[in-house]
Design a protein around this motif. Structure first.
Motif, PDB file in Angstrom:
ATOM      1  N   ARG A 168       0.847  -1.203   0.000  1.00  0.00           N
ATOM      2  CA  ARG A 168       0.000   0.000   0.000  1.00  0.00           C
ATOM      3  C   ARG A 168       0.884   1.255   0.000  1.00  0.00           C
ATOM      4  NH1 ARG A 168      -4.305   1.197   4.896  1.00  0.00           N
ATOM      5  NH2 ARG A 168      -4.984   3.209   4.122  1.00  0.00           N
ATOM      6  N   PRO A 169       0.602   2.246  -0.891  1.00  0.00           N
ATOM      7  CA  PRO A 169       1.508   3.396  -0.955  1.00  0.00           C
ATOM      8  C   PRO A 169       1.468   4.251   0.302  1.00  0.00           C
ATOM      9  CG  PRO A 169      -0.340   3.687  -2.471  1.00  0.00           C
ATOM     10  CD  PRO A 169      -0.480   2.315  -1.882  1.00  0.00           C
ATOM     11  N   CYS A 170       2.621   4.711   0.727  1.00  0.00           N
ATOM     12  CA  CYS A 170       2.660   5.667   1.830  1.00  0.00           C
ATOM     13  C   CYS A 170       1.862   6.884   1.386  1.00  0.00           C
ATOM     14  CB  CYS A 170       4.092   6.056   2.173  1.00  0.00           C
ATOM     15  SG  CYS A 170       4.851   7.137   0.970  1.00  0.00           S
ATOM     16  N   GLY A 171       1.279   7.565   2.324  1.00  0.00           N
ATOM     17  CA  GLY A 171       0.508   8.760   1.984  1.00  0.00           C
ATOM     18  C   GLY A 171      -0.951   8.475   1.719  1.00  0.00           C
ATOM     19  N   SER A 172      -1.357   7.191   1.775  1.00  0.00           N
ATOM     20  CA  SER A 172      -2.741   6.869   1.416  1.00  0.00           C
ATOM     21  C   SER A 172      -3.621   6.567   2.630  1.00  0.00           C
ATOM     22  CB  SER A 172      -2.774   5.670   0.465  1.00  0.00           C
ATOM     23  OG  SER A 172      -2.216   4.534   1.086  1.00  0.00           O
ATOM     24  N   ALA A 173      -3.056   6.696   3.837  1.00  0.00           N
ATOM     25  CA  ALA A 173      -3.870   6.387   5.023  1.00  0.00           C
ATOM     26  C   ALA A 173      -4.608   7.615   5.539  1.00  0.00           C
ATOM     27  CB  ALA A 173      -2.985   5.819   6.134  1.00  0.00           C
ATOM     28  N   GLY A 174      -3.997   8.783   5.366  1.00  0.00           N
ATOM     29  CA  GLY A 174      -4.604  10.004   5.898  1.00  0.00           C
ATOM     30  C   GLY A 174      -5.425  10.713   4.849  1.00  0.00           C
ATOM     31  N   ARG A 175      -5.802  11.957   5.149  1.00  0.00           N
ATOM     32  CA  ARG A 175      -6.598  12.738   4.195  1.00  0.00           C
ATOM     33  C   ARG A 175      -5.710  13.308   3.098  1.00  0.00           C
ATOM     34  NH1 ARG A 175     -11.076  15.165   6.609  1.00  0.00           N
ATOM     35  NH2 ARG A 175     -11.467  16.195   4.626  1.00  0.00           N
ATOM     36  N   ALA A 176      -4.428  13.596   3.459  1.00  0.00           N
ATOM     37  CA  ALA A 176      -3.531  14.202   2.477  1.00  0.00           C
ATOM     38  C   ALA A 176      -2.099  13.805   2.792  1.00  0.00           C
ATOM     39  CB  ALA A 176      -3.669  15.719   2.526  1.00  0.00           C
ATOM     40  N   ALA A 177      -1.266  13.863   1.757  1.00  0.00           N
ATOM     41  CA  ALA A 177       0.161  13.598   1.937  1.00  0.00           C
ATOM     42  C   ALA A 177       0.929  14.741   1.293  1.00  0.00           C
ATOM     43  CB  ALA A 177       0.530  12.281   1.271  1.00  0.00           C
ATOM     44  N   ALA A 178       2.135  14.979   1.822  1.00  0.00           N
ATOM     45  CA  ALA A 178       2.965  16.059   1.278  1.00  0.00           C
ATOM     46  C   ALA A 178       4.250  15.477   0.718  1.00  0.00           C
ATOM     47  CB  ALA A 178       3.295  17.067   2.382  1.00  0.00           C
ATOM     48  N   ALA A 179       4.590  15.910  -0.509  1.00  0.00           N
ATOM     49  CA  ALA A 179       5.851  15.502  -1.134  1.00  0.00           C
ATOM     50  C   ALA A 179       6.746  16.726  -1.280  1.00  0.00           C
ATOM     51  CB  ALA A 179       5.573  14.907  -2.514  1.00  0.00           C
ATOM     52  N   SER A 180       8.053  16.487  -1.314  1.00  0.00           N
ATOM     53  CA  SER A 180       9.029  17.559  -1.554  1.00  0.00           C
ATOM     54  C   SER A 180       9.886  17.182  -2.750  1.00  0.00           C
ATOM     55  CB  SER A 180       9.925  17.728  -0.317  1.00  0.00           C
ATOM     56  OG  SER A 180      11.091  18.463  -0.653  1.00  0.00           O
ATOM     57  N   PHE A 181      10.207  18.179  -3.573  1.00  0.00           N
ATOM     58  CA  PHE A 181      11.113  17.948  -4.706  1.00  0.00           C
ATOM     59  C   PHE A 181      12.405  18.730  -4.539  1.00  0.00           C
ATOM     60  CE2 PHE A 181       6.670  17.828  -6.414  1.00  0.00           C
ATOM     61  CZ  PHE A 181       6.550  16.455  -6.300  1.00  0.00           C
ATOM     62  N   TYR A 182      12.744  19.040  -3.295  1.00  0.00           N
ATOM     63  CA  TYR A 182      14.056  19.625  -2.976  1.00  0.00           C
ATOM     64  C   TYR A 182      15.107  18.741  -3.658  1.00  0.00           C
ATOM     65  CZ  TYR A 182      17.794  21.355   0.098  1.00  0.00           C
ATOM     66  OH  TYR A 182      18.944  21.913   0.594  1.00  0.00           O
ATOM     67  N   PRO A 183      16.173  19.341  -4.203  1.00  0.00           N
ATOM     68  CA  PRO A 183      17.071  18.562  -5.066  1.00  0.00           C
ATOM     69  C   PRO A 183      17.597  17.246  -4.482  1.00  0.00           C
ATOM     70  CG  PRO A 183      17.583  20.889  -5.229  1.00  0.00           C
ATOM     71  CD  PRO A 183      16.526  20.771  -4.172  1.00  0.00           C
ATOM     72  N   THR A 184      17.821  17.179  -3.181  1.00  0.00           N
ATOM     73  CA  THR A 184      18.368  15.926  -2.624  1.00  0.00           C
ATOM     74  C   THR A 184      17.315  14.824  -2.476  1.00  0.00           C
ATOM     75  OG1 THR A 184      17.909  16.604  -0.356  1.00  0.00           O
ATOM     76  CG2 THR A 184      20.101  17.142  -1.229  1.00  0.00           C
ATOM     77  N   LYS A 185      16.048  15.184  -2.631  1.00  0.00           N
ATOM     78  CA  LYS A 185      14.992  14.190  -2.391  1.00  0.00           C
ATOM     79  C   LYS A 185      15.031  13.089  -3.453  1.00  0.00           C
ATOM     80  CE  LYS A 185      13.075  15.981   1.275  1.00  0.00           C
ATOM     81  NZ  LYS A 185      14.202  16.648   1.944  1.00  0.00           N
ATOM     82  N   ASN A 186      14.341  11.983  -3.211  1.00  0.00           N
ATOM     83  CA  ASN A 186      14.397  10.845  -4.155  1.00  0.00           C
ATOM     84  C   ASN A 186      13.921  11.248  -5.543  1.00  0.00           C
ATOM     85  OD1 ASN A 186      14.958   9.673  -1.682  1.00  0.00           O
ATOM     86  ND2 ASN A 186      14.005   7.723  -2.250  1.00  0.00           N
TER      87      ASN A 186
END
Ligand SMILES: Cc1ncc(COP(=O)(O)O)c(C=O)c1O
Length: 370
Positions: A168-186
């Motif tokens: 099950r994808p992370c971020g799918s249990a709550g109402r919302a999920a936050a992602a970051s695209f800061y350069p070091t992120k995956n």
């Protein structure tokens, strides 16, 4: 020196794709909230496995806008992880929330059993901000059970894109999920960026409104929103250079993590385990050394030509910016403090060569210890 991140190698691999994205965006003549953002949002949602993605200016803003659209009001208490990037706490503070710091597990992630208990004992805490730290996935079944009791959960997935819990994808249990695209992120941009992921169409539409001065349509301002739009250019970079490589990058991180787990054999270097059930994406590779030995360990690694880092040197509640802020620490702050005193991070990124990973393992195993 073996670096924590090496963007020159990324450029050598993906530079042409960045150029193509730049040319397309430039030639389009449309630089804010256009086709590139829309296209990237659709691709990101599909890759993530959630119906809606809303591009914003940063991971910090993604967290803050998600909390606001979920109805956080000034003074509302928010239970949150005690060990994370400071942005996690800042999002709560900027939205007017009062942080309640959760107890820390031995692996540095929030102790979900304790969190469930705190939320049950104190139903006045209606918001929860768990962090899928290091690219590990927290127990989504437990998070889902907490959400089912009416607690509004925003999952901090800044470090955990593609991480799963028993499929099950992370971020799918709550109402919302936050992602970051800061350069070091995956999944990193060439600058800042973030996104809100949700399966709630109404919440997605409110977030779109919030990010653009609170506009529902041009000059119709429904709420006192912010300017937090993902740039067309960053969206194009992410679509052309980032997303097509994300699976391969993640597989490489996992391979390096496996090599470290198998290769590091030292009685004083502990590898904190991901939660069982977590298919981690290894944004970072933390190790724990004896209390008081971190500086010596890091100096030894540097002498061996290996850069290391700390994630994080202090629990969020001990940062100087928290002085004078009304916050609570639920339970004993000791484990979070001790974890931070002991934690050091080893290099892990998609362009790290096998020989370099081997050199990192050798350097760890040669540490004289204390
Ligand atoms: C766990 C966590 N949350 C939030 C953020 C904030 O993301 P950004 O730097 O895009 O604002 C970061 C990144 O630094 C992070 O690692």
């Amino acid at each position: 020196m073996i670096l924590m991140n090496d963007f020159r190698r990324q450029w050598a691999d993906a530079g042409e794709d960045f150029h193509r994205a730049l040319e397309r965006t430039g030639a389009s003549g449309w630089y804010i909230l256009g086709r590139e953002v829309e296209r990237f949002e659709q691709s990101l949602a599909a890759v993530w496995g959630l119906p809606h993605a809303v591009g914003v200016a940063s991971g910090l803003d993604a967290l803050g806008i998600a909390l606001r659209t979920l109805g956080l009001r000034a003074g509302d208490r928010v239970l949150l992880a005690p060990v994370s990037a400071f942005a996690t706490a800042l999002a709560v503070l900027h939205a007017g929330g009062a942080p309640v710091f959760a107890p820390c597990s031995p692996n540095g992630l929030a102790d979900l059993d304790a969190c469930a208990e705190i939320l049950e004992r104190d139903p006045a805490i209606r918001f929860f901000l768990p962090v899928h730290l290091y690219g590990h996935c927290l127990d989504m079944d437990r998070l889902g059970a907490i959400a089912a009791r009416g607690v509004r959960i925003v999952e901090d997935c800044a470090q955990s894109i593609l991480a799963r819990w028993n499929g099950r994808p992370c971020g799918s249990a709550g109402r919302a999920a936050a992602a970051s695209f800061y350069p070091t992120k995956n999944l990193g941009a060439m600058g800042d960026g973030g996104a809100i992921l949700t399966s709630d169409a109404e919440l997605a539409s409110q977030a779109r409104c919030w990010r653009d001065y609170g506009q529902r349509s041009k000059y119709d301002h429904a709420v006192a929103g912010v300017n937090s739009r993902l740039d067309e250019l960053q969206a194009a970079f992410l679509s052309d250079a980032g997303l097509p490589r994300l699976e391969a990058w993640t597989a490489r991180r996992r391979a390096i993590a496996r090599a470290y787990i198998e290769g590091i054999r030292h009685p004083q270097i502990e590898i904190p385990a991901p939660p069982p059930g977590s298919d981690s994406v290894w944004h970072l590779f933390p190790v724990l050394v004896p209390d008081g030995a971190k500086e010596r360990f890091r100096r030894h690694m540097a002498d061996c030509g290996v850069q290391t880092a700390e994630h994080y040197p202090l629990p969020l509640f001990d940062q100087p910016a928290m002085r004078g802020v009304a916050y609570q620490i639920a339970g004993d702050p000791g484990p979070a403090r001790r974890f931070c005193r002991r934690e050091a991070s080893l290099p892990i990124h998609p362009y790290l060569a096998d020989a370099e990973a081997h050199a990192v393992i050798e350097a760890c195993n040669r540490w004289p210890g204390v």
